[in-house]
Design an enzyme around this catalytic site. Sequence first.
Site, PDB file in Angstrom:
ATOM      1  N   ASP A 117      -3.774  23.537  -3.049  1.00 27.88           N
ATOM      2  CA  ASP A 117      -3.022  22.463  -3.693  1.00 27.88           C
ATOM      3  C   ASP A 117      -1.573  22.644  -3.249  1.00 27.88           C
ATOM      4  O   ASP A 117      -0.954  23.682  -3.528  1.00 27.88           O
ATOM      5  CB  ASP A 117      -3.137  22.617  -5.212  1.00 27.88           C
ATOM      6  CG  ASP A 117      -2.372  21.550  -5.964  1.00 27.88           C
ATOM      7  OD1 ASP A 117      -1.422  20.958  -5.400  1.00 27.88           O
ATOM      8  OD2 ASP A 117      -2.716  21.311  -7.132  1.00 27.88           O
ATOM      9  N   VAL A 128      -1.766  12.974  -3.518  1.00 30.38           N
ATOM     10  CA  VAL A 128      -0.830  14.088  -3.456  1.00 30.38           C
ATOM     11  C   VAL A 128       0.533  13.672  -4.044  1.00 30.38           C
ATOM     12  O   VAL A 128       1.225  14.487  -4.672  1.00 30.38           O
ATOM     13  CB  VAL A 128      -0.730  14.612  -1.999  1.00 30.38           C
ATOM     14  CG1 VAL A 128       0.030  13.698  -1.094  1.00 30.38           C
ATOM     15  CG2 VAL A 128      -0.165  16.007  -1.955  1.00 30.38           C
ATOM     16  N   ASP A 129       0.886  12.418  -3.902  1.00 31.02           N
ATOM     17  CA  ASP A 129       2.130  11.867  -4.459  1.00 31.02           C
ATOM     18  C   ASP A 129       2.145  12.045  -5.988  1.00 31.02           C
ATOM     19  O   ASP A 129       3.107  12.581  -6.569  1.00 31.02           O
ATOM     20  CB  ASP A 129       2.187  10.375  -4.081  1.00 31.02           C
ATOM     21  CG  ASP A 129       3.540   9.736  -4.305  1.00 31.02           C
ATOM     22  OD1 ASP A 129       4.494  10.460  -4.646  1.00 31.02           O
ATOM     23  OD2 ASP A 129       3.636   8.509  -4.125  1.00 31.02           O
ATOM     24  N   GLY A 156      -6.017   9.984   2.956  1.00 32.04           N
ATOM     25  CA  GLY A 156      -6.655   9.701   1.664  1.00 32.04           C
ATOM     26  C   GLY A 156      -6.763   8.196   1.476  1.00 32.04           C
ATOM     27  O   GLY A 156      -7.474   7.510   2.221  1.00 32.04           O
ATOM     28  N   TYR A 173      -4.911   5.873   2.334  1.00 37.03           N
ATOM     29  CA  TYR A 173      -4.519   5.062   3.491  1.00 37.03           C
ATOM     30  C   TYR A 173      -5.564   5.026   4.602  1.00 37.03           C
ATOM     31  O   TYR A 173      -5.397   4.297   5.580  1.00 37.03           O
ATOM     32  CB  TYR A 173      -3.154   5.508   4.026  1.00 37.03           C
ATOM     33  CG  TYR A 173      -1.977   4.992   3.218  1.00 37.03           C
ATOM     34  CD1 TYR A 173      -2.164   4.174   2.099  1.00 37.03           C
ATOM     35  CD2 TYR A 173      -0.665   5.299   3.569  1.00 37.03           C
ATOM     36  CE1 TYR A 173      -1.085   3.706   1.356  1.00 37.03           C
ATOM     37  CE2 TYR A 173       0.416   4.822   2.837  1.00 37.03           C
ATOM     38  CZ  TYR A 173       0.202   4.026   1.733  1.00 37.03           C
ATOM     39  OH  TYR A 173       1.275   3.551   1.008  1.00 37.03           O
TER      40      TYR A 173
HETATM   41  N1  AR6 Z   1      -2.600  19.162  -2.285  1.00 34.73           N
HETATM   42  C1  AR6 Z   1      -2.943  19.003  -0.981  1.00 34.73           C
HETATM   43  N2  AR6 Z   1      -3.571  17.902  -0.505  1.00 34.73           N
HETATM   44  C2  AR6 Z   1      -3.867  16.925  -1.392  1.00 34.73           C
HETATM   45  C3  AR6 Z   1      -3.533  17.000  -2.767  1.00 34.73           C
HETATM   46  C4  AR6 Z   1      -2.872  18.189  -3.202  1.00 34.73           C
HETATM   47  N3  AR6 Z   1      -2.517  18.366  -4.485  1.00 34.73           N
HETATM   48  N4  AR6 Z   1      -3.962  15.858  -3.378  1.00 34.73           N
HETATM   49  C5  AR6 Z   1      -4.544  15.104  -2.418  1.00 34.73           C
HETATM   50  N5  AR6 Z   1      -4.499  15.737  -1.232  1.00 34.73           N
HETATM   51  P1  AR6 Z   1      -3.327  10.653  -0.287  1.00 34.73           P
HETATM   52  P2  AR6 Z   1      -2.286   8.838   1.801  1.00 34.73           P
HETATM   53  C6  AR6 Z   1      -4.975  15.283   0.092  1.00 34.73           C
HETATM   54  O1  AR6 Z   1      -4.263   9.584  -0.769  1.00 34.73           O
HETATM   55  O2  AR6 Z   1      -3.626   8.664   2.398  1.00 34.73           O
HETATM   56  C7  AR6 Z   1      -0.616   7.554  -2.939  1.00 34.73           C
HETATM   57  O3  AR6 Z   1      -0.985   6.757  -4.016  1.00 34.73           O
HETATM   58  C8  AR6 Z   1      -6.077  14.262   0.136  1.00 34.73           C
HETATM   59  O4  AR6 Z   1      -7.345  14.897   0.033  1.00 34.73           O
HETATM   60  O5  AR6 Z   1      -2.603  11.436  -1.307  1.00 34.73           O
HETATM   61  O6  AR6 Z   1      -1.126   9.096   2.723  1.00 34.73           O
HETATM   62  C9  AR6 Z   1       0.768   7.221  -2.406  1.00 34.73           C
HETATM   63  O7  AR6 Z   1       1.643   6.788  -3.427  1.00 34.73           O
HETATM   64  C10 AR6 Z   1      -5.866  13.636   1.508  1.00 34.73           C
HETATM   65  O8  AR6 Z   1      -6.514  14.399   2.525  1.00 34.73           O
HETATM   66  O9  AR6 Z   1      -2.194  10.024   0.705  1.00 34.73           O
HETATM   67  C11 AR6 Z   1       0.475   6.119  -1.430  1.00 34.73           C
HETATM   68  O10 AR6 Z   1       0.373   4.872  -2.075  1.00 34.73           O
HETATM   69  C12 AR6 Z   1      -4.366  13.751   1.745  1.00 34.73           C
HETATM   70  O11 AR6 Z   1      -3.880  14.634   0.727  1.00 34.73           O
HETATM   71  C13 AR6 Z   1      -0.861   6.503  -0.858  1.00 34.73           C
HETATM   72  O12 AR6 Z   1      -1.494   7.311  -1.848  1.00 34.73           O
HETATM   73  C14 AR6 Z   1      -3.605  12.447   1.652  1.00 34.73           C
HETATM   74  O13 AR6 Z   1      -4.183  11.620   0.639  1.00 34.73           O
HETATM   75  C15 AR6 Z   1      -0.726   7.327   0.389  1.00 34.73           C
HETATM   76  O14 AR6 Z   1      -1.987   7.555   0.953  1.00 34.73           O
END
Ligand code: AR6
Length: 188
Positions: free
Chosen positions: A15, A38-39, A130, A132
């Site tokens: 994480d 992650v945001d 994720g 996106y």
């Molecule tokens: N630690 C590490 N990796 C993580 C965590 C964590 N705590 N949580 C999720 N991931 P995403 P995107 C991974 O959807 O695709 C948001 O709503 C997850 O498994 O977080 O760039 C923003 O506000 C995946 O592999 O980001 C935007 O609207 C990766 O992080 C949108 O999502 C990215 O997933 C951005 O989408």
Amino acid sequence: MTEFYNGRLIATIGDITDFEVDAIVNAANSSLLGGGGVDGAIHRRGGPAILQECKQLRRHSLPDGLPTGKAVITGGGRLAARYVIHTVGPVWQDGNRREDALLEACYRNSLDLAAGHAATTVAFPAISTGVYGFPRERAARVAFGAIGEYLYRNTVPRTVYCVFFSHDDYQEFVDEANAILQAVNDQE
Ligand code: AR6
């Protein structure tokens, strides 16, 4: 955990909000006002100070939001990390909408900001893979290439962590990275 580029790129599982590094990167959206994935985790764990700074940035320098591929930096609030670098990855469409170039820009611009703040250790999530919808293997290729090139040209950051949330995501990155290195070796 797997090391590449003389130990300067470390792929690992975890994480990202737990990481004790100088800066962690947030896969944000252009509003900079939070979201899921992650945001959401970063804002929850880091507390309201990060959102306050994001709102300030919106008010003063980014009234229309942060464009895709760009990055901004805030403090880390209650996180162990001193800084959070917020970048907006591309939404995957069909691969012909400059998705690779925009994702590469996310890594490069984030690393530039980290270097500008003398951050020697930086942790990235798998931006865009994720919500996106960027295909993971292709995103791994872009990330590995962009980070590798940056490290080759710059001494700061010293160490970059690529943090994956699941073992499968981690393994896919490691396999892709090894395939790239093998192809380079075969060429030489
Ligand atoms: N630690 C590490 N990796 C993580 C965590 C964590 N705590 N949580 C999720 N991931 P995403 P995107 C991974 O959807 O695709 C948001 O709503 C997850 O498994 O977080 O760039 C923003 O506000 C995946 O592999 O980001 C935007 O609207 C990766 O992080 C949108 O999502 C990215 O997933 C951005 O989408």
